[in-house]
Design an enzyme around this catalytic site. Structure first.
Site, mmCIF file in Angstrom:
data_model
loop_
_atom_site.group_PDB
_atom_site.id
_atom_site.type_symbol
_atom_site.label_atom_id
_atom_site.label_comp_id
_atom_site.label_asym_id
_atom_site.label_seq_id
_atom_site.Cartn_x
_atom_site.Cartn_y
_atom_site.Cartn_z
ATOM 1 N N TYR A 106 31.160 30.941 26.832
ATOM 2 C CA TYR A 106 30.272 31.631 25.884
ATOM 3 C C TYR A 106 31.018 32.703 25.089
ATOM 4 C CZ TYR A 106 25.778 29.570 27.343
ATOM 5 O OH TYR A 106 24.711 28.725 27.565
ATOM 6 N N GLU A 134 33.527 21.696 24.371
ATOM 7 C CA GLU A 134 32.689 21.858 25.567
ATOM 8 C C GLU A 134 32.823 20.664 26.520
ATOM 9 O OE1 GLU A 134 28.797 22.748 24.007
ATOM 10 O OE2 GLU A 134 29.437 24.717 23.283
ATOM 11 N N HIS A 165 21.311 23.449 27.661
ATOM 12 C CA HIS A 165 22.215 23.786 26.564
ATOM 13 C C HIS A 165 22.600 22.504 25.839
ATOM 14 C CE1 HIS A 165 25.848 25.190 24.473
ATOM 15 N NE2 HIS A 165 26.431 24.106 24.944
ATOM 16 N N LYS A 213 20.740 24.193 33.061
ATOM 17 C CA LYS A 213 21.096 25.546 33.491
ATOM 18 C C LYS A 213 20.498 25.860 34.867
ATOM 19 C CE LYS A 213 21.503 27.237 28.731
ATOM 20 N NZ LYS A 213 21.255 28.384 27.831
HETATM 21 P P1 ATP Z 1 22.814 27.056 23.847
HETATM 22 O O1 ATP Z 1 24.106 27.497 23.183
HETATM 23 O O2 ATP Z 1 22.693 27.445 25.281
HETATM 24 O O3 ATP Z 1 22.421 25.630 23.578
HETATM 25 P P2 ATP Z 1 21.472 28.140 21.643
HETATM 26 O O4 ATP Z 1 22.594 27.648 20.811
HETATM 27 O O5 ATP Z 1 20.114 27.650 21.316
HETATM 28 O O6 ATP Z 1 21.668 27.855 23.151
HETATM 29 P P3 ATP Z 1 22.663 30.739 21.513
HETATM 30 O O7 ATP Z 1 22.227 31.647 20.435
HETATM 31 O O8 ATP Z 1 23.985 30.035 21.387
HETATM 32 O O9 ATP Z 1 21.487 29.682 21.746
HETATM 33 O O10 ATP Z 1 22.615 31.543 22.872
HETATM 34 C C1 ATP Z 1 23.224 31.041 24.016
HETATM 35 C C2 ATP Z 1 22.332 31.289 25.209
HETATM 36 O O11 ATP Z 1 22.219 32.698 25.442
HETATM 37 C C3 ATP Z 1 20.884 30.836 25.016
HETATM 38 O O12 ATP Z 1 20.701 29.476 25.292
HETATM 39 C C4 ATP Z 1 20.139 31.729 25.998
HETATM 40 O O13 ATP Z 1 20.243 31.251 27.340
HETATM 41 C C5 ATP Z 1 20.906 33.027 25.886
HETATM 42 N N1 ATP Z 1 20.309 33.935 24.890
HETATM 43 C C6 ATP Z 1 20.340 33.804 23.540
HETATM 44 N N2 ATP Z 1 19.712 34.822 22.938
HETATM 45 C C7 ATP Z 1 19.271 35.632 23.931
HETATM 46 C C8 ATP Z 1 18.565 36.858 23.970
HETATM 47 N N3 ATP Z 1 18.186 37.482 22.851
HETATM 48 N N4 ATP Z 1 18.282 37.388 25.178
HETATM 49 C C9 ATP Z 1 18.683 36.799 26.314
HETATM 50 N N5 ATP Z 1 19.364 35.634 26.352
HETATM 51 C C10 ATP Z 1 19.644 35.066 25.180
#
Ligand code: ATP
Length: 138
Positions: A47, A127, A116, A9
């Site tokens: 996303y 993806e 990610h 990222k």
């Molecule tokens: P990724 O999909 O990026 O691998 P993840 O599956 O661990 O991460 P997700 O819950 O899918 O996490 O969230 C996607 C992305 O959104 C996170 O990687 C982070 O960058 C951001 N994110 C998630 N939760 C929060 C939050 N509460 N506040 C700010 N940003 C967040």
């Protein structure tokens, strides 16, 4: 051998060489690699599962703020192995619970978390196609 999509990222692109070294040392093969700047529209599409959440606008602003590095990684059980290597979503949590994980070593907080990884076979296929439309996914 399975494939997964990894993103470095914007917050960690200046540490991409160190992250790639960890990836290779852990036995992954980097099949494809591309540096890309996402538009807000592309990022919202990527996303889309998070659309409507409180952090969505800020996530899109962050992810479009600078280039990122997209990679197709291959390894046995790559999807799960990569998720384990990156650690929990929140880098602050990762530093406490998984100090050797990529998000602990290279990330900052719950948003700026360095990398990610696809979370399932279905998302990996989607993806990989998103970033590498010409890639053949078996
Ligand atoms: P990724 O999909 O990026 O691998 P993840 O599956 O661990 O991460 P997700 O819950 O899918 O996490 O969230 C996607 C992305 O959104 C996170 O990687 C982070 O960058 C951001 N994110 C998630 N939760 C929060 C939050 N509460 N506040 C700010 N940003 C967040």
């Amino acid at each position: 051998v399975e494939r997964t999509l990894a993103l470095i990222k914007p917050d960690a692109v200046n540490k991409a060489i160190d992250i790639e070294t960890v990836i290779l040392n852990q036995g992954f093969t980097i099949l494809q690699k591309r540096r890309v700047i996402l538009t807000a529209e592309q990022c919202s599409d990527f996303y889309s599962e998070h659309y409507g959440k409180k952090f969505f606008p800020s996530l899109v602003a962050f992810m479009t703020s600078a280039p990122l590095v997209a990679m197709v990684l291959a390894k046995e059980n790559a999807i799960q192995q990569w998720r384990e290597l990156i650690g929990p979503t929140n880098s602050d949590v990762a530093k406490e619970t998984n100090p050797d994980s990529i998000r602990a070593l290279f990330g900052t907080n719950e948003q700026k978390n360095a990398v990610h990884g696809s979370d399932s076979a279905v998302s990996a296929e989607r993806e990989i196609r998103f970033f590498f439309p010409n890639c053949i996914v078996e």
